[in-house]
Design a protein around this motif. Structure first.
Motif, PDB file in Angstrom:
ATOM      1  N   TYR A 103       0.827  -1.198   0.000  1.00  0.00           N
ATOM      2  CA  TYR A 103       0.000   0.000   0.000  1.00  0.00           C
ATOM      3  C   TYR A 103       0.869   1.260   0.000  1.00  0.00           C
ATOM      4  O   TYR A 103       0.617   2.203  -0.759  1.00  0.00           O
ATOM      5  N   LEU A 104       1.902   1.276   0.837  1.00  0.00           N
ATOM      6  CA  LEU A 104       2.771   2.445   0.913  1.00  0.00           C
ATOM      7  C   LEU A 104       3.590   2.639  -0.361  1.00  0.00           C
ATOM      8  O   LEU A 104       3.788   3.774  -0.805  1.00  0.00           O
ATOM      9  N   ILE A 105       4.049   1.547  -0.950  1.00  0.00           N
ATOM     10  CA  ILE A 105       4.783   1.637  -2.221  1.00  0.00           C
ATOM     11  C   ILE A 105       3.902   2.295  -3.282  1.00  0.00           C
ATOM     12  O   ILE A 105       4.329   3.194  -3.995  1.00  0.00           O
ATOM     13  N   LYS A 106       2.668   1.825  -3.369  1.00  0.00           N
ATOM     14  CA  LYS A 106       1.738   2.361  -4.368  1.00  0.00           C
ATOM     15  C   LYS A 106       1.370   3.814  -4.057  1.00  0.00           C
ATOM     16  O   LYS A 106       1.408   4.673  -4.936  1.00  0.00           O
ATOM     17  N   LYS A 107       1.044   4.084  -2.809  1.00  0.00           N
ATOM     18  CA  LYS A 107       0.611   5.428  -2.401  1.00  0.00           C
ATOM     19  C   LYS A 107       1.691   6.483  -2.669  1.00  0.00           C
ATOM     20  O   LYS A 107       1.380   7.590  -3.096  1.00  0.00           O
TER      21      LYS A 107
END
Length: 144
Positions: A103-107
């Motif tokens: 999620y953090l990579i994408k965000k």
């Protein structure tokens, strides 16, 4: 709430490390050989025997909370990229370590170093829930 929505959307075929609705939880006895909170076995601070020791114990606890635990919690609450490093170091503190990293990579449109990716997929680290599911999810989200 953002992460819980993501977990529900992804619907992983494996259980969370934490009870339902909990994204991050830890205690000092979870620290194992890496002792951040206290030098003693089990993550404990000795009870003070006098006023001087009480002040030292309170300062010790305050410093650890302020400098280690609160920043770690805030990285997750604020969904900062720095949370990825925290998760790689302490995956057992997180409900779905891999999903949070994803999620953090994408965000933040991040890329992880080869070393970080090696850590993420290391059996020793216990970040991955189910390797085939998580790898497919990683490929899907990184290709979007």
């Amino acid at each position: 709430p953002e992460l819980i929505d993501f977990f529900n959307k992804v619907n992983p075929p494996y259980r969370s490390n934490k009870p339902e609705g909990v994204v991050y939880a830890m205690n000092t006895s979870m620290e194992g050989s890496f002792k951040s909170f206290a030098p003693n076995f089990g993550g404990t601070v000795d009870l003070p025997r006098n006023e001087e020791e009480r002040k030292k114990a309170c300062e010790w606890i305050y410093t650890k909370v302020k400098d280690i635990y609160l920043p770690r919690a805030m990285n997750l609450i604020e969904l900062k990229p720095e949370a990825v490093k925290d998760i790689i170091l302490f995956p057992n503190y997180y409900a779905y370590p891999f999903l949070i990293i994803l999620y953090l990579i994408k965000k933040h449109n991040m890329s992880l170093s080869d070393k970080d990716m090696e850590s993420v997929f290391s059996k020793r680290k216990r970040i991955i829930g189910k390797k085939s599911f998580d790898k497919q999810l990683l490929e899907k989200y990184l290709s979007e």
